[in-house]
Design a protein around this motif. Structure first.
Motif, mmCIF file in Angstrom:
data_model
loop_
_atom_site.group_PDB
_atom_site.id
_atom_site.type_symbol
_atom_site.label_atom_id
_atom_site.label_comp_id
_atom_site.label_asym_id
_atom_site.label_seq_id
_atom_site.Cartn_x
_atom_site.Cartn_y
_atom_site.Cartn_z
ATOM 1 N N UNK A 278 0.853 -1.198 0.000
ATOM 2 C CA UNK A 278 0.000 0.000 0.000
ATOM 3 C C UNK A 278 0.887 1.244 0.000
ATOM 4 N N UNK A 279 1.449 1.606 -1.159
ATOM 5 C CA UNK A 279 2.403 2.734 -1.210
ATOM 6 C C UNK A 279 1.856 4.037 -0.643
ATOM 7 N N UNK A 371 9.908 10.104 0.729
ATOM 8 C CA UNK A 371 10.603 9.839 -0.532
ATOM 9 C C UNK A 371 11.552 8.661 -0.382
ATOM 10 N N UNK A 372 12.335 8.650 0.702
ATOM 11 C CA UNK A 372 13.344 7.602 0.875
ATOM 12 C C UNK A 372 12.703 6.216 0.977
ATOM 13 N N UNK A 373 11.682 6.083 1.804
ATOM 14 C CA UNK A 373 11.075 4.757 1.964
ATOM 15 C C UNK A 373 10.216 4.380 0.762
ATOM 16 N N UNK A 374 9.735 5.366 0.032
ATOM 17 C CA UNK A 374 9.048 5.053 -1.208
ATOM 18 C C UNK A 374 9.989 4.444 -2.232
ATOM 19 N N UNK A 375 11.182 4.987 -2.342
ATOM 20 C CA UNK A 375 12.184 4.449 -3.265
ATOM 21 C C UNK A 375 12.660 3.077 -2.796
ATOM 22 N N UNK A 377 11.023 0.944 -1.054
ATOM 23 C CA UNK A 377 9.943 -0.033 -1.211
ATOM 24 C C UNK A 377 9.893 -0.605 -2.624
ATOM 25 N N UNK A 378 10.391 0.140 -3.585
ATOM 26 C CA UNK A 378 10.406 -0.342 -4.971
ATOM 27 C C UNK A 378 11.513 -1.352 -5.220
ATOM 28 N N UNK A 379 12.491 -1.428 -4.307
ATOM 29 C CA UNK A 379 13.682 -2.235 -4.560
ATOM 30 C C UNK A 379 13.980 -3.282 -3.503
ATOM 31 N N UNK A 406 21.760 -5.511 5.653
ATOM 32 C CA UNK A 406 21.666 -6.019 4.309
ATOM 33 C C UNK A 406 20.295 -5.666 3.751
ATOM 34 N N UNK A 407 20.281 -5.052 2.566
ATOM 35 C CA UNK A 407 19.023 -4.760 1.889
ATOM 36 C C UNK A 407 18.748 -5.920 0.933
ATOM 37 N N UNK A 408 17.770 -6.736 1.296
ATOM 38 C CA UNK A 408 17.451 -7.919 0.486
ATOM 39 C C UNK A 408 16.600 -7.472 -0.721
ATOM 40 N N UNK A 409 17.068 -7.681 -1.933
ATOM 41 C CA UNK A 409 16.319 -7.186 -3.097
ATOM 42 C C UNK A 409 15.029 -7.973 -3.301
ATOM 43 N N UNK A 410 14.070 -7.310 -3.920
ATOM 44 C CA UNK A 410 12.821 -7.984 -4.210
ATOM 45 C C UNK A 410 11.811 -7.044 -4.844
#
Length: 410
Positions: A278-279, A371-375, A377-379, A406-410
């Motif tokens: 839910x962006x 803005x930061x968490x929106x970006x 959330x896309x990655x 660690x930022x786990x991609x998805x």
């Protein structure tokens, strides 16, 4: 141990070194919500831990002063040890340490200048800078997110507001850490080192002050250098004090809310799933992020007359410390207050203060978090914190020096 638990010293920076002591504040809020805290090197102070009491005090600046001549806005007395806690200095008084009506004049000038609606295109420029930062972070690999995202994002925004070169964010970062880190040996290594930092910063301010007065622009530094208060132009000392306030306010709140929220999302992955699904939730979730993080832990006032708070008699001249970090976990206002819940909605937390001294840049801080968490959330599918972060040794800033994740991609 029983005595230590019964009478905690909320001024002791070691209390905050390993964790935010929410359990201590919970107990005080229940048993002693207006708590007398003796000082080894001072007169002692009253600690407020309930939301309602802090709101009441914050909305009565005539009775509860934050003026420097009455002690200022920190537990220590600014009129005795100087703004930075480093002894007598030539640094002037920031408007946070000035009472109305003069304080109100400063806000009249500054608030419109940092309102997102007046800064044409700033959200898109923040997004571009944030994208550039995030794209450099390797996904799936251990990183320290603080120097890669949490610190540079708000300071790059500040460089825009001050019309400074973008690369200067690193120097601003070092200066702000020194200004708020009076109890942390990593930031205040020696009086000589601090004197060097202050000298460097004051020289920078002197140059900027003269440049902006000689060739005014549309930036915030020009505004701070050229405004008139009480019919008189501001002085270099006043400009310098307000530059410190702007640096600390623009950096520490956003930086540490961002870092603490990454930890919270790592510990509560279902909340991150909600953000990704839910962006639009981010628009109000940023308020929960600041509430849960409480990056600025306290502000102080001084009673200007005998009075009463929450049934407790307060004498004229007593110091009154408002613990935002406690009020933001007040169960009478926030049900299940220790739960990180991005669905709480448009809550009225005290992370930016309230009343006459509410943070002038709060909307800009929320924008950067959004803005930061929106970006991200896309990655990013998950955040994995690898080890407990090193915390500021501070009773003022709820800060993280590093955050290995660690930022786990998805």
């Amino acid at each position: 141990m029983i005595e230590a638990l019964t009478t905690p010293d909320l001024k002791d920076p070691d209390l905050y070194l390993d964790r935010a002591p929410h359990d201590v504040f919970d107990r005080l809020r229940t048993a002693q919500p207006v708590y007398w805290n003796p000082e080894k090197d001072g007169s002692g102070f009253w600690s407020l831990t309930r939301y309602a009491d802090i709101v009441e005090v914050s909305r009565n600046p005539a009775l509860f002063s934050s003026a420097s001549e009455n002690g200022g806005h920190r537990i220590f007395n600014e009129n005795e040890v100087g703004l930075t806690g480093a002894g007598e200095s030539a640094i002037g008084t920031p408007f946070i340490s000035i009472d109305p009506p003069t304080h109100t004049q400063y806000r009249k000038f500054i608030m419109p200048a940092v309102a997102p609606g007046r800064l044409a295109g700033i959200e898109e420029r923040i997004r571009e800078r944030c994208l550039a930062l995030v794209e450099k972070i390797p996904l799936g690999e251990p990183v320290n997110i603080v120097p890669l995202l949490s610190a540079p994002l708000p300071l790059l925004t500040l460089c825009e507001l001050f019309d400074l070169p973008a690369e200067m964010w690193v120097k601003l970062y070092d200066w702000t850490n020194a200004f708020v880190g009076e109890d942390d040996p990593d930031f205040r290594q020696s009086p000589e080192a601090m004197a060097t930092i202050l000298g460097e910063f004051m020289a920078f301010c002197a140059r900027l002050f003269e440049e902006r007065r000689a060739a005014p622009g549309q930036d915030l530094a020009t505004l701070l250098a050229t405004m008139e208060v009480n019919g008189s132009p501001v002085t270099l000392r006043e400009f310098t004090g307000n530059m410190i306030l702007a640096l600390v306010g623009a950096n520490e709140t956003t930086r540490n809310s961002l870092s603490h929220s990454i930890v919270a999302f790592a510990e509560n992955p279902e909340q991150w799933d909600r953000i990704r699904a839910e962006p639009d939730l981010i628009k109000t979730a940023v308020r929960e992020m600041v509430r849960h993080a409480s990056p600025v832990m306290h502000m102080r006032r001084t009673a200007m007359a005998d009075t009463e708070i929450g049934g407790q008699a307060i004498a004229k001249g007593d110091k009154v410390v408002m613990w935002y970090i406690a009020a933001n976990r007040d169960e009478s206002v926030f049900p299940d207050p220790h739960r990180f819940d991005v669905g709480r909605g448009n809550i009225q937390h005290l992370g930016f203060g309230t009343g006459q001294h509410v943070c002038v840049g709060s909307r800009l801080a929320e924008m950067q978090l959004r803005v930061a968490f929106g970006i991200l959330a896309e990655r990013v599918a998950r955040f994995e914190v690898l080890s407990p972060p090193r915390r500021f040794r501070s009773n003022f800033i709820n800060g993280l020096k590093n955050l290995d994740v660690v930022l786990i991609p998805g």
